[in-house]
Design a protein around this motif. Structure first.
Motif, PDB file in Angstrom:
ATOM      1  N   LEU A 299       0.824  -1.205   0.000  1.00  0.00           N
ATOM      2  CA  LEU A 299       0.000   0.000   0.000  1.00  0.00           C
ATOM      3  C   LEU A 299       0.863   1.263   0.000  1.00  0.00           C
ATOM      4  CD1 LEU A 299      -2.798  -1.224   2.350  1.00  0.00           C
ATOM      5  CD2 LEU A 299      -2.919  -0.824  -0.080  1.00  0.00           C
ATOM      6  N   ILE A 300       2.021   1.186   0.677  1.00  0.00           N
ATOM      7  CA  ILE A 300       2.918   2.345   0.644  1.00  0.00           C
ATOM      8  C   ILE A 300       3.378   2.587  -0.788  1.00  0.00           C
ATOM      9  CG2 ILE A 300       5.148   3.223   1.380  1.00  0.00           C
ATOM     10  CD1 ILE A 300       4.809   1.788   3.964  1.00  0.00           C
ATOM     11  N   TYR A 302       1.859   1.799  -3.390  1.00  0.00           N
ATOM     12  CA  TYR A 302       0.775   2.248  -4.239  1.00  0.00           C
ATOM     13  C   TYR A 302       0.447   3.708  -4.012  1.00  0.00           C
ATOM     14  CZ  TYR A 302      -4.397   2.214  -3.206  1.00  0.00           C
ATOM     15  OH  TYR A 302      -5.698   2.499  -2.913  1.00  0.00           O
ATOM     16  N   GLY A 303       0.599   4.149  -2.745  1.00  0.00           N
ATOM     17  CA  GLY A 303       0.452   5.583  -2.498  1.00  0.00           C
ATOM     18  C   GLY A 303       1.528   6.388  -3.191  1.00  0.00           C
ATOM     19  N   LEU A 304       2.753   5.869  -3.113  1.00  0.00           N
ATOM     20  CA  LEU A 304       3.896   6.537  -3.742  1.00  0.00           C
ATOM     21  C   LEU A 304       3.695   6.631  -5.249  1.00  0.00           C
ATOM     22  CD1 LEU A 304       6.331   7.484  -2.187  1.00  0.00           C
ATOM     23  CD2 LEU A 304       7.570   5.487  -2.962  1.00  0.00           C
ATOM     24  N   LEU A 306       0.892   6.585  -6.835  1.00  0.00           N
ATOM     25  CA  LEU A 306      -0.175   7.544  -7.135  1.00  0.00           C
ATOM     26  C   LEU A 306       0.374   8.963  -7.154  1.00  0.00           C
ATOM     27  CD1 LEU A 306      -3.159   8.195  -7.500  1.00  0.00           C
ATOM     28  CD2 LEU A 306      -3.378   8.254  -5.050  1.00  0.00           C
TER      29      LEU A 306
ATOM     30  N   GLY B 155      -3.016   9.716  -1.753  1.00  0.00           N
ATOM     31  CA  GLY B 155      -1.791   8.917  -1.738  1.00  0.00           C
ATOM     32  C   GLY B 155      -1.025   9.117  -0.444  1.00  0.00           C
ATOM     33  N   LEU B 156      -0.932  10.385  -0.005  1.00  0.00           N
ATOM     34  CA  LEU B 156      -0.230  10.697   1.245  1.00  0.00           C
ATOM     35  C   LEU B 156      -0.866   9.950   2.406  1.00  0.00           C
ATOM     36  CD1 LEU B 156       0.395  14.516   1.363  1.00  0.00           C
ATOM     37  CD2 LEU B 156       2.058  12.698   1.597  1.00  0.00           C
ATOM     38  N   VAL B 158      -2.637   7.180   2.356  1.00  0.00           N
ATOM     39  CA  VAL B 158      -2.326   5.752   2.297  1.00  0.00           C
ATOM     40  C   VAL B 158      -0.903   5.500   2.776  1.00  0.00           C
ATOM     41  CG1 VAL B 158      -2.002   3.834   0.716  1.00  0.00           C
ATOM     42  CG2 VAL B 158      -3.961   5.313   0.466  1.00  0.00           C
ATOM     43  N   ILE B 159       0.039   6.342   2.316  1.00  0.00           N
ATOM     44  CA  ILE B 159       1.446   6.155   2.692  1.00  0.00           C
ATOM     45  C   ILE B 159       1.614   6.310   4.194  1.00  0.00           C
ATOM     46  CG2 ILE B 159       3.732   7.184   2.547  1.00  0.00           C
ATOM     47  CD1 ILE B 159       3.193   7.802  -0.324  1.00  0.00           C
ATOM     48  N   ASN B 162       0.082   3.409   6.283  1.00  0.00           N
ATOM     49  CA  ASN B 162       0.788   2.135   6.189  1.00  0.00           C
ATOM     50  C   ASN B 162       2.214   2.220   6.697  1.00  0.00           C
ATOM     51  OD1 ASN B 162      -1.125   0.163   4.960  1.00  0.00           O
ATOM     52  ND2 ASN B 162      -1.379   1.929   3.646  1.00  0.00           N
TER      53      ASN B 162
END
Lengths: 340, 347
Positions: A299-300, A302-304, A306, B155-156, B158-159, B162
């Motif tokens: 998930l990290i 995937y955030g990155l 994005l 996105g931030l 989610v990052i 996690n």
């Protein structure tokens, strides 16, 4: 894909495909996808399940992009409409003995009706407010699904009958493939029609569209209702494939997943969602299954991913496609990527 | 109105206010609060004030960010989470130190130290976020700014969630109370000193922030940027710096709220969701970019949730407010207090 000026062509098949919104490259990809579950590394059951998940996310992303990209109305409670379809279809299947493929339309119908109602309330507003409102509708629906234990069995999940009696995943794969194709063909057909012209006008310049006599509210509502109805239809497939629907399906995190896929694919391209979904689902599942010791790393990433996409390629895969394939140095690649 | 004598001028303003949407909603909220307080006892009011101040603080940061940078921050709750995390580790280490060397003054100041640390961490995180992410986007393109920013904050979020899970795990990292003293009594309601301190702190921060925005030159610059960015640039304001500052203040407020509510919200990866939802409810109700209205909205939402929880039951506090917000949106698309947001007809 369909905005190119039409050239004279005698190739009947190509013309028919172009009418349906496919380029030769698209047909090639589709053919590969259709035979993929029969080819050795992919013919294992769990990989077919990933493929099914990918197609499902892709179809959901197409329907999301239909309103999110084309008319710039981001439905941030999208998975609530998806989940409503799943619940509705599952409940109808539990209470009436009807063929499941028929019941799946009940899912689409219920989500479409809710989409119509929500749209009637919110679509007068601007994009950001619509997004918030649909988000809250999603939260409220999720709360209802959790709280109405007598109907939905709450967090224990609603058990739905499977679509096919045998345990193989292959028929499910072809069902969802056909469903995503129908979604794409119908929605891209609408986008290329004169209604779609109005949609695109609203999405790009609302003032201009209104000056030319387009009633934004009516077209927005048509678009939003259709998008929600397709979401519900695909959600119904989810219910009969996984056979259990929990309120978790309606959460914002799931909406974000669809949204990310749609945006990585490229907004207002429709096909982008389908192209992005399968590699995305495979990548996520691979990272998750190979790095069990580091939970959440996928998930990290995937955030990155994005953030990087938004910073450097805001147009997503469609932008890359336009830059490097459609305007490629190679003649054959250019020819493959334009409609005949 | 200028020609009228002072008294009738004031009266006219009052009449205007009472018949405006803001006035009506505040009066209705006050009435509802009084009625429930009569029915259920004054703890309703106390509860509303404690949580409402904090939601107001969070929503104020959100509104500030929207006003100055047009960013609708979905990761706002994650800065709250950061605040709880920093406050927890600071407070834990001070407590461990105190066990070895007891010291009453340090014990008294430890919570304040932890909360300040949380706010500082939020400020730093805000500056870093702006420098690393939004500055880059500003340099590149301004097209579809609102939507792109929203996705980036997704996105931030989610990052950050996690990363928390990966680095410190999913366990609940919380404390029972900051100050180990018996609860204070207000109107016959026992309220823990922590809650009292949190609400007073929220009030102080709000007043300081208001004074800062109103009277300092930097505050004026912030307001100028939020009114008209290019105009502010022409007047010689360094827009980039102001935007970084706004981001820092916004994140700092969220982290401060997290730090001071640590006893209610133990730190775990998705602790920020509830504050996030609540501050977004507030923003919708009062209208985007309305910084000062956010405070009243915070109390409004807190009251609504307290009433829902009391009369309808636990778990319905998202369903009922959403319906109310739907009503408000139908009647007044620009929010109760009005702001830049309009319907598509009057864009």
């Amino acid at each position: 894909m369909g905005n190119e000026p039409q050239k004279q062509n005698t190739n009947l098949f190509g013309q028919a495909m172009a009418r349906l919104g496919f380029t030769p490259l698209g047909i090639l990809g589709l053919g590969i996808l259709a035979i993929l579950p029969l080819v050795p590394p992919f013919n294992q059951e769990y990989l077919i399940r990933w493929l099914i998940m990918g197609c499902m996310m892709g179809a959901a992303a197409i329907a999301f992009d239909f309103s999110g990209g084309i008319i710039a109305v981001v439905n941030f409670g999208y998975m609530a409409f998806f989940g409503l379809g799943a619940y509705a279809s599952g409940l109808v299947a539990l209470h009436w003995r009807l063929p499941p493929w028929f019941i799946m339309f009940a899912g689409g119908l219920s989500s479409g009706v809710l989409g119509f109602l929500v749209g009637a309330v919110t679509l007068r507003l601007r994009g950001m407010m619509i997004m918030c409102f649909t988000w809250f509708v999603g939260l409220a629906l999720m709360g209802l699904a959790t709280k109405m234990v007598t109907v939905t069995r709450g967090p224990r999940g609603l058990l739905c009958p499977p679509l096919y009696p045998d345990a193989s995943n292959l028929p499910y794969f072809y069902t969802i493939l056909v469903m995503s194709l129908v979604t794409y063909v119908v929605l891209s057909g609408i986008v290329r029609s004169h209604i779609g012209l109005a949609f695109r006008a609203i999405g790009q310049n609302m003032e201009g569209a209104r000056t030319s006599g387009v009633n934004p509210l009516r077209y927005r509502m048509l678009n939003f209702t259709l998008s929600c109805a397709f979401a519900g239809w695909i959600g119904a497939f989810y219910a009969h494939f996984y056979t259990v629907v929990t309120p978790d399906l309606l959460s914002t995190a799931k909406t974000v997943e669809v949204l990310v896929i749609a945006y990585i694919g490229g907004r207002s391209s429709l096909w982008g969602g389908m192209v992005a979904a399968i590699p995305f689902v495979f990548g996520m599942e691979l990272i998750r299954s190979s790095l069990i010791a580091l939970p959440g790393l996928n998930l990290i990433l995937y955030g990155l991913f994005l953030i990087l996409i938004m910073l450097y390629y805001p147009g997503g895969a469609a932008q890359v496609y336009d830059l490097y394939i459609r305007n490629s140095r190679f003649h054959w690649l250019r020819k493959l990527s334009t409609t005949p | 109105m200028d020609r009228l004598p002072f008294r009738s001028r004031v009266l006219a303003r009052f009449r205007l206010w009472f018949t405006s949407a803001a006035g009506i909603s505040i009066i209705v909220a006050a009435l509802a609060a009084t009625l429930t307080a009569i029915d259920q006892g004054p703890y309703i009011l106390v509860n509303t004030f404690v949580t409402g101040g904090m939601w107001g603080l969070m929503a104020m940061g959100l509104a500030l960010l929207f006003g100055v940078m047009n960013i609708s921050n979905f990761a706002h709750g994650e800065y709250f989470m950061l605040g709880t995390l920093v406050a927890y580790y600071l407070f834990e280490s001070i407590t461990k130190y105190l066990i070895r060397t007891p010291n009453s003054i340090v014990a008294l100041l430890a919570p304040i130290f932890a909360i300040c640390g949380a706010a500082l961490a939020g400020l730093i995180a805000g500056v870093m976020t702006d420098k690393i992410v939004f500055l880059q986007l500003r340099k590149r393109s301004r097209e579809e700014w609102i939507m792109n920013c929203f996705l980036i904050t997704l996105g931030l979020s989610v990052i950050l969630i996690n990363t928390h899970q990966l680095v410190v795990g999913t366990s609940y990292k919380g404390i029972t109370q900051y100050w180990e003293v018996p609860p204070a009594s207000i109107f016959g309601v026992y309220i823990s000193v922590d809650r009292l301190f949190a609400s007073i702190l929220a009030g102080i921060i709000i007043v300081i922030f208001w004074l800062y925005m109103k009277f300092t030159r930097i505050g004026q610059a912030i307001r100028a940027v939020s009114q008209d960015e290019s105009g502010a640039l022409m007047a010689g304001i360094s827009v980039n710096k102001i935007q970084t500052l706004a981001m820092a203040i916004s994140c700092g407020m969220a982290a401060l709220a997290g730090g001071s509510l640590l006893f209610m919200y133990p730190s775990y990866p998705t602790v920020g969701l509830e504050p996030l939802y609540n501050s977004w409810f507030v923003i919708i109700v009062v209208g985007f970019g309305n910084v000062m209205g956010a405070i009243a909205g915070g109390f409004f939402i807190a009251l609504l949730q307290v009433i829902t929880r009391t009369y309808v039951g636990e778990g319905w506090e998202y369903v009922i407010p959403v319906m109310l917000i739907a009503l408000i949106l139908i009647l007044r698309p620009s929010g109760v207090f009005g702001s830049k947001v309009r319907g598509i007809w009057e864009q």
